[in-house]
Design a protein around this motif. Structure first.
Motif, PDB file in Angstrom:
ATOM      1  N   HIS A  14      34.141  28.949 -33.664  1.00 47.35           N
ATOM      2  CA  HIS A  14      33.457  30.227 -33.812  1.00 47.35           C
ATOM      3  C   HIS A  14      32.459  30.407 -32.660  1.00 47.35           C
ATOM      4  O   HIS A  14      32.189  29.477 -31.901  1.00 47.35           O
ATOM      5  CB  HIS A  14      32.688  30.261 -35.135  1.00 47.35           C
ATOM      6  CG  HIS A  14      33.562  30.346 -36.343  1.00 47.35           C
ATOM      7  ND1 HIS A  14      33.979  31.541 -36.876  1.00 47.35           N
ATOM      8  CD2 HIS A  14      34.099  29.376 -37.126  1.00 47.35           C
ATOM      9  CE1 HIS A  14      34.725  31.313 -37.933  1.00 47.35           C
ATOM     10  NE2 HIS A  14      34.822  30.005 -38.114  1.00 47.35           N
ATOM     11  N   GLY A  15      31.892  31.597 -32.566  1.00 51.06           N
ATOM     12  CA  GLY A  15      30.782  31.840 -31.656  1.00 51.06           C
ATOM     13  C   GLY A  15      31.190  32.279 -30.265  1.00 51.06           C
ATOM     14  O   GLY A  15      32.366  32.261 -29.886  1.00 51.06           O
ATOM     15  N   ASN A  16      30.195  32.689 -29.480  1.00 45.71           N
ATOM     16  CA  ASN A  16      30.446  33.190 -28.135  1.00 45.71           C
ATOM     17  C   ASN A  16      30.904  32.113 -27.155  1.00 45.71           C
ATOM     18  O   ASN A  16      31.500  32.428 -26.123  1.00 45.71           O
ATOM     19  CB  ASN A  16      29.181  33.864 -27.587  1.00 45.71           C
ATOM     20  CG  ASN A  16      29.192  35.364 -27.815  1.00 45.71           C
ATOM     21  OD1 ASN A  16      30.232  35.948 -28.096  1.00 45.71           O
ATOM     22  ND2 ASN A  16      28.039  35.988 -27.691  1.00 45.71           N
ATOM     23  N   ARG A  17      30.624  30.846 -27.455  1.00 46.69           N
ATOM     24  CA  ARG A  17      30.983  29.761 -26.543  1.00 46.69           C
ATOM     25  C   ARG A  17      32.387  29.215 -26.800  1.00 46.69           C
ATOM     26  O   ARG A  17      32.853  28.332 -26.085  1.00 46.69           O
ATOM     27  CB  ARG A  17      29.974  28.616 -26.666  1.00 46.69           C
ATOM     28  CG  ARG A  17      28.557  28.996 -26.308  1.00 46.69           C
ATOM     29  CD  ARG A  17      27.582  27.846 -26.496  1.00 46.69           C
ATOM     30  NE  ARG A  17      27.900  26.715 -25.632  1.00 46.69           N
ATOM     31  CZ  ARG A  17      28.234  25.504 -26.080  1.00 46.69           C
ATOM     32  NH1 ARG A  17      28.314  25.267 -27.379  1.00 46.69           N
ATOM     33  NH2 ARG A  17      28.508  24.527 -25.233  1.00 46.69           N
ATOM     34  N   VAL A  18      33.059  29.740 -27.798  1.00 49.11           N
ATOM     35  CA  VAL A  18      34.296  29.116 -28.270  1.00 49.11           C
ATOM     36  C   VAL A  18      35.399  29.096 -27.218  1.00 49.11           C
ATOM     37  O   VAL A  18      36.102  28.088 -27.062  1.00 49.11           O
ATOM     38  CB  VAL A  18      34.790  29.778 -29.573  1.00 49.11           C
ATOM     39  CG1 VAL A  18      35.104  31.250 -29.384  1.00 49.11           C
ATOM     40  CG2 VAL A  18      35.999  29.044 -30.127  1.00 49.11           C
ATOM     41  N   ALA A  19      35.588  30.191 -26.480  1.00 45.26           N
ATOM     42  CA  ALA A  19      36.673  30.213 -25.496  1.00 45.26           C
ATOM     43  C   ALA A  19      36.441  29.167 -24.408  1.00 45.26           C
ATOM     44  O   ALA A  19      37.372  28.459 -24.000  1.00 45.26           O
ATOM     45  CB  ALA A  19      36.796  31.607 -24.885  1.00 45.26           C
ATOM     46  N   GLY A  20      35.206  29.051 -23.946  1.00 46.84           N
ATOM     47  CA  GLY A  20      34.891  28.041 -22.947  1.00 46.84           C
ATOM     48  C   GLY A  20      35.091  26.633 -23.472  1.00 46.84           C
ATOM     49  O   GLY A  20      35.583  25.748 -22.756  1.00 46.84           O
ATOM     50  N   MET A  21      34.723  26.402 -24.723  1.00 49.78           N
ATOM     51  CA  MET A  21      34.918  25.078 -25.322  1.00 49.78           C
ATOM     52  C   MET A  21      36.400  24.772 -25.503  1.00 49.78           C
ATOM     53  O   MET A  21      36.832  23.624 -25.330  1.00 49.78           O
ATOM     54  CB  MET A  21      34.181  24.986 -26.656  1.00 49.78           C
ATOM     55  CG  MET A  21      32.679  24.971 -26.542  1.00 49.78           C
ATOM     56  SD  MET A  21      32.032  23.578 -25.579  1.00 49.78           S
ATOM     57  CE  MET A  21      32.500  22.172 -26.603  1.00 49.78           C
TER      58      MET A  21
ATOM     59  N   HIS B 160      38.394  21.379 -36.614  1.00 53.17           N
ATOM     60  CA  HIS B 160      37.744  22.567 -37.166  1.00 53.17           C
ATOM     61  C   HIS B 160      36.381  22.808 -36.528  1.00 53.17           C
ATOM     62  O   HIS B 160      35.524  21.932 -36.516  1.00 53.17           O
ATOM     63  CB  HIS B 160      37.581  22.373 -38.676  1.00 53.17           C
ATOM     64  CG  HIS B 160      37.282  23.621 -39.422  1.00 53.17           C
ATOM     65  ND1 HIS B 160      37.295  23.685 -40.795  1.00 53.17           N
ATOM     66  CD2 HIS B 160      36.957  24.871 -39.013  1.00 53.17           C
ATOM     67  CE1 HIS B 160      37.003  24.911 -41.190  1.00 53.17           C
ATOM     68  NE2 HIS B 160      36.786  25.637 -40.126  1.00 53.17           N
ATOM     69  N   GLY B 161      36.186  24.006 -35.983  1.00 58.77           N
ATOM     70  CA  GLY B 161      34.878  24.409 -35.483  1.00 58.77           C
ATOM     71  C   GLY B 161      34.349  23.542 -34.355  1.00 58.77           C
ATOM     72  O   GLY B 161      33.164  23.211 -34.328  1.00 58.77           O
ATOM     73  N   LEU B 162      35.181  23.214 -33.383  1.00 61.43           N
ATOM     74  CA  LEU B 162      34.778  22.308 -32.315  1.00 61.43           C
ATOM     75  C   LEU B 162      34.115  23.096 -31.183  1.00 61.43           C
ATOM     76  O   LEU B 162      34.715  23.345 -30.131  1.00 61.43           O
ATOM     77  CB  LEU B 162      35.982  21.528 -31.798  1.00 61.43           C
ATOM     78  CG  LEU B 162      35.667  20.290 -30.952  1.00 61.43           C
ATOM     79  CD1 LEU B 162      34.858  19.276 -31.750  1.00 61.43           C
ATOM     80  CD2 LEU B 162      36.943  19.652 -30.442  1.00 61.43           C
ATOM     81  N   THR B 163      32.859  23.493 -31.380  1.00 62.64           N
ATOM     82  CA  THR B 163      32.141  24.297 -30.392  1.00 62.64           C
ATOM     83  C   THR B 163      30.794  23.696 -29.998  1.00 62.64           C
ATOM     84  O   THR B 163      30.076  24.274 -29.194  1.00 62.64           O
ATOM     85  CB  THR B 163      31.913  25.725 -30.919  1.00 62.64           C
ATOM     86  OG1 THR B 163      31.341  25.657 -32.237  1.00 62.64           O
ATOM     87  CG2 THR B 163      33.219  26.493 -30.995  1.00 62.64           C
ATOM     88  N   ASN B 164      30.442  22.565 -30.563  1.00 63.19           N
ATOM     89  CA  ASN B 164      29.200  21.878 -30.229  1.00 63.19           C
ATOM     90  C   ASN B 164      29.506  20.740 -29.256  1.00 63.19           C
ATOM     91  O   ASN B 164      30.400  19.933 -29.513  1.00 63.19           O
ATOM     92  CB  ASN B 164      28.548  21.343 -31.508  1.00 63.19           C
ATOM     93  CG  ASN B 164      27.326  20.501 -31.227  1.00 63.19           C
ATOM     94  OD1 ASN B 164      27.445  19.302 -31.013  1.00 63.19           O
ATOM     95  ND2 ASN B 164      26.163  21.124 -31.236  1.00 63.19           N
ATOM     96  N   GLN B 165      28.780  20.676 -28.155  1.00 66.36           N
ATOM     97  CA  GLN B 165      29.105  19.689 -27.120  1.00 66.36           C
ATOM     98  C   GLN B 165      28.979  18.253 -27.619  1.00 66.36           C
ATOM     99  O   GLN B 165      29.818  17.403 -27.327  1.00 66.36           O
ATOM    100  CB  GLN B 165      28.205  19.888 -25.898  1.00 66.36           C
ATOM    101  CG  GLN B 165      28.564  19.004 -24.715  1.00 66.36           C
ATOM    102  CD  GLN B 165      29.959  19.250 -24.168  1.00 66.36           C
ATOM    103  OE1 GLN B 165      30.432  20.390 -24.146  1.00 66.36           O
ATOM    104  NE2 GLN B 165      30.640  18.196 -23.737  1.00 66.36           N
ATOM    105  N   ALA B 166      27.928  17.983 -28.387  1.00 67.83           N
ATOM    106  CA  ALA B 166      27.757  16.622 -28.907  1.00 67.83           C
ATOM    107  C   ALA B 166      28.897  16.240 -29.841  1.00 67.83           C
ATOM    108  O   ALA B 166      29.427  15.121 -29.782  1.00 67.83           O
ATOM    109  CB  ALA B 166      26.410  16.499 -29.625  1.00 67.83           C
ATOM    110  N   GLY B 167      29.275  17.181 -30.706  1.00 64.67           N
ATOM    111  CA  GLY B 167      30.397  16.930 -31.600  1.00 64.67           C
ATOM    112  C   GLY B 167      31.693  16.768 -30.834  1.00 64.67           C
ATOM    113  O   GLY B 167      32.552  15.940 -31.189  1.00 64.67           O
TER     114      GLY B 167
END
Length: 287
Positions: free
Chosen positions: A145-152, A107-114
């Motif tokens: 979520h967010g603008n970075r989601v597709a790249g992540m 769920h919500g895997l968009t933070n690099q550290a996470g």
């Protein structure tokens, strides 16, 4: 009735509209049962939920004794650790009153550290793989979520061959060049691998402001007129072989399903530009 299509490589014939159970976050069982009736009327056979969606898993569990075979059930884990993910899974299975999940998603895997923690030693991915090996889950996915989601999501698919992804998608958001370019790259990879693509925020009007929320929505305020809802839902449904998740406010479920049942073709760019101008639609995530 809502049209059905194969949910990626799973082979399951899922309704093109997926019920987003954030709408049940504050629901009673009686209220949830009323929503169930609407879903059955429209032929919706795919439910997306999560532990953090308040009462949702518990309410859905109230449906499962009679209706388990009618629904593809997906839930999530926001934990990035092996132990935390297992704790989430056990609780979800208990609350949903099922022995097996059809789809379990990070769920919500968009933070690099996470992301690094989830994908590394002792991370959530190890729990996901173990749960699948034990037959507790059938397929695995990732959301964000967010603008970075597709790249992540592209990064996640490079690390592991997930069966499904989930991210925002609407006409206004796709006018942001970087988001659009990443989204198109993700869709290309997903089609090559037969990965199911689930989208949300089809009826987003603008980001939620500082004022109190009028509706039970996450991140955004929705378009309210049936005309705007229908055109926006039809545009999102025009993404071939992909799925649209219903919005978070329970009052919008009938409006979106009614619109989806009338889907015939995607509105033109001219029609969507006109809609953006008429309602001053804004991207939910601008940067």
């Amino acid at each position: 009735m809502i049209a059905k299509q194969k949910f990626g490589r799973t082979g399951h014939e899922s309704s093109q509209i997926i019920f987003g159970s954030y709408a049940l976050s504050n629901a009673t069982q009686k209220g949830a049962d009323e929503v169930l009736g609407i879903l059955l009327d429209y032929g919706v056979n795919h439910i997306d939920t999560a532990p953090m969606y308040g009462n949702a898993e518990k309410c859905i569990g109230g449906w499962m004794k009679k209706y388990r075979d009618k629904f593809f059930i997906a839930t999530k884990s926001r934990s990035r650790s092996y132990e935390g993910a297992w704790k989430n899974l056990r609780r979800s299975l208990e609350r949903l009153k099922v022995d097996t999940l059809d789809l379990w998603q990070m769920h919500g895997l968009t933070n690099q550290a996470g992301w690094e923690k989830a994908m590394g030693p002792g991370g959530a991915l190890e729990a996901f793989l173990e749960a699948k090996a034990k037959g507790l889950v059938r397929y695995l996915g990732v959301t964000g979520h967010g603008n970075r989601v597709a790249g992540m999501h592209l990064q996640s698919l490079a690390r592991f061959d997930f069966d499904a992804v989930m991210l925002l998608y609407n006409y206004r958001q796709m006018q942001i060049p970087k988001f659009s370019a990443d989204f198109k790259r993700l869709i290309k990879i997903c089609r090559e691998r037969n990965v199911a693509v689930q989208t949300f925020q089809s009826i987003a009007w603008r980001p939620i402001g500082k004022e109190d929320r009028k509706y039970n929505m996450y991140f955004y305020e929705p378009l309210e007129s049936q005309e705007a809802i229908e055109r926006s839902v039809h545009w999102a449904m025009g993404l071939v072989d992909c799925f649209v998740i219903t919005p978070g406010d329970i009052g919008f479920i009938p409006k979106v399903l009614e619109a989806a049942a009338r889907f015939d073709a995607r509105p033109s760019d001219e029609q969507m530009k006109s809609l953006v101008e008429k309602y001053a639609i804004q991207p939910v995530f601008k940067s």
